[in-house]
Design a protein around this motif. Structure first.
Motif, short mmCIF file in Angstrom:
data_model
loop_
_atom_site.label_atom_id
_atom_site.label_comp_id
_atom_site.label_asym_id
_atom_site.label_seq_id
_atom_site.Cartn_x
_atom_site.Cartn_y
_atom_site.Cartn_z
N ALA A 98 48.43 42.66 33.35
CA ALA A 98 48.43 41.49 34.24
C ALA A 98 47.44 40.43 33.74
N PRO A 99 47.76 39.76 32.64
CA PRO A 99 46.81 38.79 32.06
C PRO A 99 46.68 37.50 32.87
N ASP A 100 47.50 37.33 33.91
CA ASP A 100 47.42 36.13 34.74
C ASP A 100 46.89 36.41 36.15
N GLY A 109 41.53 38.11 39.40
CA GLY A 109 40.53 39.16 39.58
C GLY A 109 40.39 40.03 38.35
N ILE A 110 41.52 40.33 37.71
CA ILE A 110 41.49 41.17 36.51
C ILE A 110 40.90 40.40 35.33
N VAL A 111 41.26 39.14 35.18
CA VAL A 111 40.70 38.32 34.09
C VAL A 111 39.18 38.20 34.24
N SER A 112 38.72 37.96 35.46
CA SER A 112 37.28 37.83 35.71
C SER A 112 36.54 39.13 35.40
N LYS A 145 38.92 31.21 30.74
CA LYS A 145 40.26 31.32 31.34
C LYS A 145 40.14 31.53 32.85
N ALA A 146 39.19 32.35 33.26
CA ALA A 146 38.98 32.60 34.69
C ALA A 146 38.58 31.32 35.42
N VAL A 147 37.72 30.51 34.79
CA VAL A 147 37.31 29.25 35.41
C VAL A 147 38.51 28.33 35.58
N ALA A 148 39.36 28.26 34.57
CA ALA A 148 40.56 27.41 34.65
C ALA A 148 41.50 27.91 35.75
#
Length: 401
Positions: A345-347, A350-353, A374-377
């Motif tokens: 789930a790269p999008d 919560g997982i990206v952060s 990416k998380a900030v965006a």
């Protein structure tokens, strides 16, 4: 002349019919919210003889955005709300929002108001919820007996019967209102065994039973077959699971291994989901710092039972970050787990952060910064509050050695 007038009237009639047909063709693929001032919406509700549904939100409220993205757009939801209500949404920090927040005592978001054309509160609901529950709240608003606003008025008048007192207590408890326990005491004092075995008694047990020491749990346990027969074994098991889980966290904190694993076995017998077993099982070893057992157990769940559950895998990995971010072995395992979740789930924000934060602590700084950016965006599309936290996380990652 008569022919001309007849021709004009036929044309006007045809135009009117065409306009009505076009009006009927107007459809929406989400809840349709009316524009205008609050008073204009009240007037519209009066004119259409409908209640007004008000979505009270803020720009920084993540659950508000989740509801808009995942629930308001479901066909069964928007069909029901568009057919039965005049819908209105308002940012409670802008324009008329602060005044309405004060008037209706809105202190958390999202809050959903159901009001009549006079502005009187008929029903109230709060928090993020799934589509079926969201529709049920709307149905309560349309049923005077279940509508929260009407229950408040009846309570204040002192003319509530036991069923109504129960419904009121359950609603307050759902809102985490301290007054719920005060009313619960009143209901239990007045109730007998027959009432507690009724549908209202079952509502009390479902809403207020948290541990196996409570009076309500003891009554449930003594009459378990009755409740299973009348309200379903799955529903009864859910109450038992809640009591077991409360004990488990105590056993885990105290490293009471035998009692903890007896609770794990109980959850299995009560048909608990894999997530409800995997998370506390892994956290037991984190809380009691058994590194080898944590690695072995988390590998088992992730590889054998959670292959498609990226949310739970990420939660298990995140727990290491919360408990032992200075333990190299545990953080290496957390990195392995979060990489699996990220690949799935790269999008998912919560997982990206979490991916960014864990990799920052395991030395993969370049990849961590990339994920942090990416998380900030992604946070831009969620809320200002979430974005601020994402920016703080990114700065923390950049400062790691």
């Amino acid at each position: 002349m008569k022919k001309i007038l007849f021709f004009i009237s036929v044309c006007l009639f045809s135009l009117s019919c065409k306009q009505k047909q076009e009006e009927k063709k107007v459809t929406y693929n989400a809840i349709h919210f009316s524009e205008g001032s609050f008073q204009q919406v009240l007037d519209k509700g009066t004119a259409e003889d409908k209640l007004i549904f008000v979505d009270c939100y803020t720009s920084w409220c993540a659950p508000c955005k989740w509801m808009e993205k995942h629930v308001f757009v479901k066909e069964d939801v928007y069909t029901f709300y568009n057919d039965n209500f005049v819908n209105y949404k308002i940012d409670m920090e802008k324009g008329e929002g602060p005044e309405l927040a004060k008037r209706y005592q809105v202190t958390s978001f999202p809050t959903y108001l159901f009001i009549d054309g006079k502005g009187e509160l008929v029903h109230l609901a709060k928090s993020r919820m799934e589509a079926d529950e969201f529709i049920k709240e709307a149905q309560k608003a349309l049923n005077p007996e279940n509508a929260f606003g009407n229950l408040v008025k009846k309570y204040e008048s002192g003319k509530m019967d036991m069923d109504e007192l129960t419904s009121y207590a359950v609603q307050l408890n759902k809102f985490r209102d301290p007054k719920a326990n005060e009313i619960l005491v009143r209901v239990i004092e007045k109730s007998d065994d027959q009432f507690l075995r009724s549908a209202s008694g079952w509502k009390l047990i479902q809403s207020f039973t948290y541990d196996d020491d409570s009076e309500l749990f003891q009554f449930l346990d003594q009459n378990r077959s009755h409740f299973e027969k009348n309200f379903g074994k799955d529903a009864v098991n859910a109450v038992y699971r809640r009591a077991v889980q409360r004990n488990m966290y105590q056993y885990s904190r105290n490293n009471e291994k035998e009692l903890f694993f007896e609770s794990i076995d109980s959850l299995k017998r009560l048909n608990a989901g894999t997530r409800d077993i995997a998370i506390p099982h892994c956290q037991f070893y984190l809380q009691n710092l058994d590194v080898e057992a944590y690695i072995k157990t988390s590998d088992y769940y992730v590889n054998e039972q959670l292959q498609n559950d990226h949310e739970t895998i990420a939660f298990i990995a995140r727990s290491v970050l919360n408990y032992h971010k200075d333990n190299d072995q545990l953080m290496a395992q957390a990195a392995k787990l979060i990489k699996k979740a990220y690949a799935m789930a790269p999008d998912n924000y919560g997982i990206v952060s979490t991916y960014a934060q864990i990799l920052g602590h395991t030395g993969e700084k370049e990849e961590a910064i990339k994920a942090g950016e990416k998380a900030v965006a992604m946070a831009d599309t969620i809320s200002s509050k979430v974005k601020k936290r994402a920016e703080q996380n990114l700065e923390e990652i950049k400062g790691l050695h």
